[in-house]
Design a protein around this motif. Structure first.
Motif, short mmCIF file in Angstrom:
data_model
loop_
_atom_site.label_atom_id
_atom_site.label_comp_id
_atom_site.label_asym_id
_atom_site.label_seq_id
_atom_site.Cartn_x
_atom_site.Cartn_y
_atom_site.Cartn_z
N HIS A 69 66.80 -18.14 42.37
CA HIS A 69 66.71 -18.78 42.94
C HIS A 69 65.54 -20.10 42.23
CE1 HIS A 69 64.70 -21.45 46.23
NE2 HIS A 69 65.64 -21.28 46.84
N HIS A 70 66.58 -21.32 42.71
CA HIS A 70 66.54 -22.53 41.75
C HIS A 70 64.72 -23.13 41.31
CE1 HIS A 70 66.59 -24.45 45.71
NE2 HIS A 70 66.04 -25.51 45.52
N LYS A 71 63.99 -22.09 42.99
CA LYS A 71 63.09 -23.19 42.25
C LYS A 71 61.72 -21.81 41.34
CE LYS A 71 62.42 -26.37 46.11
NZ LYS A 71 62.15 -26.48 47.24
N GLY A 72 62.83 -20.62 41.36
CA GLY A 72 61.74 -20.29 40.59
C GLY A 72 61.80 -18.73 41.54
N PRO A 73 61.64 -17.11 41.16
CA PRO A 73 61.82 -15.48 41.46
C PRO A 73 60.88 -15.47 42.95
CG PRO A 73 60.86 -15.81 39.79
CD PRO A 73 61.50 -17.09 39.14
N SER A 74 61.55 -14.80 43.73
CA SER A 74 60.53 -14.85 44.69
C SER A 74 60.73 -12.82 45.33
CB SER A 74 60.74 -15.43 46.01
OG SER A 74 62.37 -16.11 46.29
#
Length: 108
Positions: A53-58
């Motif tokens: 994900h572009h904002k960080g892994p989730s």
């Protein structure tokens, strides 16, 4: 346990956790306790993983709270703060959209 979820559980256990503003609103809307989410996180089951994900892994997880009702919670680590687990959102899953065990989306 899936590695990303294990890392988030470890961060939460160490007290390195935050609740997003959106998550706060969703918890209030669905009457979900943040404290219960923290308490039941070690027993969570991975539903969907978003490593890129572009904002960080989730990771979307299924958690069962004290009222025995299922909750889907989206936990992540922001790219600019990977040392902090973030509860992005949480909601009561709609049985019409999920399998009986709430682990798979039903086809549209």
């Amino acid at each position: 346990m899936e590695p990303l979820l294990a890392e988030i559980v470890q961060l939460v256990g160490a007290g390195s956790v935050r609740l997003s503003a959106h998550g706060f609103e969703e918890l209030a809307a669905d009457d979900i306790s943040f404290a219960e989410l923290l308490e039941t996180l070690p027993q969570a089951v991975s539903v969907e993983i978003y490593p890129d994900h572009h904002k960080g892994p989730s990771v979307l997880v299924l958690q069962i709270l004290g009222d025995e009702r299922p909750v889907h919670a989206l936990w992540g680590m922001a790219k600019n703060a990977p040392e902090i687990a973030t509860l992005i959102t949480a909601y009561r899953p709609d049985p019409a959209r999920w399998s009986e065990d709430f682990l798979m989306r039903k086809p549209k």
